[in-house]
Motif scaffolding. Structure first.
Motif, PDB file in Angstrom:
ATOM      1  N   LEU A 196      11.780 -21.872  72.849  1.00  0.00           N
ATOM      2  CA  LEU A 196      13.198 -21.572  72.666  1.00  0.00           C
ATOM      3  C   LEU A 196      13.659 -20.484  73.642  1.00  0.00           C
ATOM      4  O   LEU A 196      14.743 -20.567  74.208  1.00  0.00           O
ATOM      5  CB  LEU A 196      13.480 -21.147  71.227  1.00  0.00           C
ATOM      6  CG  LEU A 196      14.933 -21.308  70.781  1.00  0.00           C
ATOM      7  CD1 LEU A 196      15.320 -22.775  70.675  1.00  0.00           C
ATOM      8  CD2 LEU A 196      15.176 -20.614  69.446  1.00  0.00           C
ATOM      9  N   ASP A 197      12.825 -19.463  73.830  1.00  0.00           N
ATOM     10  CA  ASP A 197      13.174 -18.326  74.688  1.00  0.00           C
ATOM     11  C   ASP A 197      12.018 -18.005  75.623  1.00  0.00           C
ATOM     12  O   ASP A 197      10.844 -18.111  75.239  1.00  0.00           O
ATOM     13  CB  ASP A 197      13.469 -17.084  73.841  1.00  0.00           C
ATOM     14  CG  ASP A 197      14.683 -17.249  72.956  1.00  0.00           C
ATOM     15  OD1 ASP A 197      15.804 -17.072  73.453  1.00  0.00           O
ATOM     16  OD2 ASP A 197      14.503 -17.564  71.759  1.00  0.00           O
ATOM     17  N   HIS A 246      17.330 -21.247  75.617  1.00  0.00           N
ATOM     18  CA  HIS A 246      18.120 -20.101  76.083  1.00  0.00           C
ATOM     19  C   HIS A 246      17.695 -19.693  77.489  1.00  0.00           C
ATOM     20  O   HIS A 246      16.505 -19.563  77.768  1.00  0.00           O
ATOM     21  CB  HIS A 246      17.944 -18.910  75.133  1.00  0.00           C
ATOM     22  CG  HIS A 246      18.409 -19.186  73.749  1.00  0.00           C
ATOM     23  ND1 HIS A 246      17.634 -18.956  72.631  1.00  0.00           N
ATOM     24  CD2 HIS A 246      19.578 -19.708  73.289  1.00  0.00           C
ATOM     25  CE1 HIS A 246      18.296 -19.305  71.549  1.00  0.00           C
ATOM     26  NE2 HIS A 246      19.476 -19.758  71.921  1.00  0.00           N
ATOM     27  N   HIS A 254      20.012 -17.672  63.794  1.00  0.00           N
ATOM     28  CA  HIS A 254      20.115 -18.302  65.117  1.00  0.00           C
ATOM     29  C   HIS A 254      18.880 -19.169  65.394  1.00  0.00           C
ATOM     30  O   HIS A 254      18.992 -20.341  65.762  1.00  0.00           O
ATOM     31  CB  HIS A 254      20.245 -17.213  66.192  1.00  0.00           C
ATOM     32  CG  HIS A 254      20.792 -17.699  67.486  1.00  0.00           C
ATOM     33  ND1 HIS A 254      21.980 -17.253  68.009  1.00  0.00           N
ATOM     34  CD2 HIS A 254      20.324 -18.600  68.376  1.00  0.00           C
ATOM     35  CE1 HIS A 254      22.219 -17.853  69.161  1.00  0.00           C
ATOM     36  NE2 HIS A 254      21.210 -18.680  69.411  1.00  0.00           N
ATOM     37  N   TYR A 255      17.716 -18.601  65.191  1.00  0.00           N
ATOM     38  CA  TYR A 255      16.476 -19.332  65.430  1.00  0.00           C
ATOM     39  C   TYR A 255      16.260 -20.404  64.375  1.00  0.00           C
ATOM     40  O   TYR A 255      15.697 -21.472  64.654  1.00  0.00           O
ATOM     41  CB  TYR A 255      15.293 -18.370  65.434  1.00  0.00           C
ATOM     42  CG  TYR A 255      14.003 -18.998  65.894  1.00  0.00           C
ATOM     43  CD1 TYR A 255      13.667 -19.018  67.241  1.00  0.00           C
ATOM     44  CD2 TYR A 255      13.124 -19.581  64.981  1.00  0.00           C
ATOM     45  CE1 TYR A 255      12.489 -19.604  67.677  1.00  0.00           C
ATOM     46  CE2 TYR A 255      11.940 -20.164  65.404  1.00  0.00           C
ATOM     47  CZ  TYR A 255      11.623 -20.172  66.749  1.00  0.00           C
ATOM     48  OH  TYR A 255      10.466 -20.768  67.178  1.00  0.00           O
ATOM     49  N   GLU A 311      18.045 -23.596  65.585  1.00  0.00           N
ATOM     50  CA  GLU A 311      17.845 -24.054  66.962  1.00  0.00           C
ATOM     51  C   GLU A 311      16.397 -24.380  67.320  1.00  0.00           C
ATOM     52  O   GLU A 311      16.148 -24.992  68.364  1.00  0.00           O
ATOM     53  CB  GLU A 311      18.407 -23.029  67.949  1.00  0.00           C
ATOM     54  CG  GLU A 311      19.920 -23.002  67.979  1.00  0.00           C
ATOM     55  CD  GLU A 311      20.484 -22.308  69.196  1.00  0.00           C
ATOM     56  OE1 GLU A 311      21.581 -22.676  69.623  1.00  0.00           O
ATOM     57  OE2 GLU A 311      19.824 -21.388  69.726  1.00  0.00           O
ATOM     58  N   HIS A 312      15.442 -24.003  66.481  1.00  0.00           N
ATOM     59  CA  HIS A 312      14.047 -24.317  66.812  1.00  0.00           C
ATOM     60  C   HIS A 312      13.807 -25.827  66.904  1.00  0.00           C
ATOM     61  O   HIS A 312      12.801 -26.270  67.480  1.00  0.00           O
ATOM     62  CB  HIS A 312      13.088 -23.689  65.795  1.00  0.00           C
ATOM     63  CG  HIS A 312      13.148 -24.315  64.429  1.00  0.00           C
ATOM     64  ND1 HIS A 312      12.469 -25.477  64.119  1.00  0.00           N
ATOM     65  CD2 HIS A 312      13.796 -23.944  63.301  1.00  0.00           C
ATOM     66  CE1 HIS A 312      12.694 -25.793  62.852  1.00  0.00           C
ATOM     67  NE2 HIS A 312      13.502 -24.888  62.338  1.00  0.00           N
ATOM     68  N   THR A 325       6.174 -22.485  66.568  1.00  0.00           N
ATOM     69  CA  THR A 325       7.414 -21.988  65.978  1.00  0.00           C
ATOM     70  C   THR A 325       7.164 -20.629  65.318  1.00  0.00           C
ATOM     71  O   THR A 325       6.202 -20.455  64.560  1.00  0.00           O
ATOM     72  CB  THR A 325       7.946 -22.979  64.925  1.00  0.00           C
ATOM     73  OG1 THR A 325       8.189 -24.237  65.566  1.00  0.00           O
ATOM     74  CG2 THR A 325       9.236 -22.465  64.300  1.00  0.00           C
ATOM     75  N   VAL A 356       9.445 -16.916  63.860  1.00  0.00           N
ATOM     76  CA  VAL A 356      10.686 -16.171  63.695  1.00  0.00           C
ATOM     77  C   VAL A 356      10.543 -14.866  64.469  1.00  0.00           C
ATOM     78  O   VAL A 356       9.588 -14.118  64.245  1.00  0.00           O
ATOM     79  CB  VAL A 356      10.974 -15.885  62.207  1.00  0.00           C
ATOM     80  CG1 VAL A 356      12.256 -15.066  62.057  1.00  0.00           C
ATOM     81  CG2 VAL A 356      11.076 -17.197  61.436  1.00  0.00           C
TER      82      VAL A 356
END
Length: 260
Positions: free
Chosen positions: A43-44, A65, A224-225, A228-229, A253, A255
């Motif tokens: 994700l990031d 992102h 947010h996470y 969107e994960h 995955t 948090v």
């Protein structure tokens, strides 16, 4: 496969033209001529992700992102973004980001499908093309009405998350739903205009939440996470179906914060 071939596959899924004007998407570092044998998806592009991608000897890092977001005047090891870019470039790892173009063409329909929404339409229209409309988020109807409290539990199960915050009456019966993965406080008015009874999103501030509830819109803030994960699994399956001979790896995955 060459990096340019992977780019074409990614941009077939989520065209760059669908990204919002303020965004930064596409190939952000590396060469289009690079031979890609391993793709690492996250994700990031945080340090732990780059560590894992380099350890796996990935040739391409794909994130939702973008690491490069605002303008950069210098790339130095004294800046955390600069350090990450230097590591990727020194190790000949290409870096690609799919952000709001994926939000529009990918995330919106995927999140609505995970909730089983019917008769959906864009929550916030950002693209009008060939007579059709696309945009951020979706509005649609649940298959069966349920209370806001039940809906919150349904969201937790659908997105495999432990906790959500709810603003509004837990006993209110919900049928029409707006969903906007990521940061959705800017979509509260659109949700109201489209008759939604609840907005499922993330990054809702205190005043945003209580004001929305006062206007008749329940809020389920899944983080947010938390929503969107789903990008990671979706893109793994998509690339595996399109990229023969390329290994697709994903970051576990997690948090990115601790609640005490």
């Amino acid at each position: 496969m060459k990096c340019r071939e992977i780019q074409k596959i990614l941009e077939t899924q989520s065209p760059l033209s669908y990204a919002l004007s303020w965004d930064n998407v596409g190939l952000l570092a590396g060469s289009e001529k690079k031979e890609i044998q391993k793709i690492y998806i996250a994700l990031d592009a945080v340090d732990s992700v780059i560590d894992a991608a380099l350890s796996a000897q990935a040739d391409l890092l794909l994130t939702h992102h973008p690491l490069i977001f605002k303008g950069i005047r210098q790339i130095t090891a004294e800046d955390f973004i600069g350090r990450r870019l230097i590591r990727l470039i020194q190790n000949d790892v290409c870096y690609y980001a799919m952000h709001t173009n994926f939000d529009v063409k990918g995330m919106a329909d995927l999140s609505a499908a995970m909730l089983g929404l019917e008769d959906t339409e864009p929550l916030d229209v950002t693209v009008v093309e060939n007579g059709g409309k696309e945009g951020i988020g979706r509005v649609g109807s649940l298959m069966e009405p349920m209370s806001a409290g039940h809906c919150a539990r349904f969201v937790k199960a659908a997105f495999s998350i432990d906790k959500v915050r709810v603003y509004g009456d837990l006993e209110r019966v919900i049928k029409r739903v707006a969903v906007c993965p990521g940061s959705g406080k800017g979509e509260i008015q659109n949700a109201l205009l489209k008759g939604a009874q609840v907005l499922i999103t993330g990054d809702i501030g205190h005043h945003d939440g209580i004001d929305a509830a006062a206007m008749g819109l329940c809020i389920i803030d899944a983080g947010h996470y938390g929503l969107e994960h789903i990008f990671i699994r979706y893109m793994k399956e998509y690339l595996e179906s399109c990229c023969s001979g390329v290994e697709i790896l994903t970051h576990e995955t997690f948090v990115p914060f601790v609640t005490l």
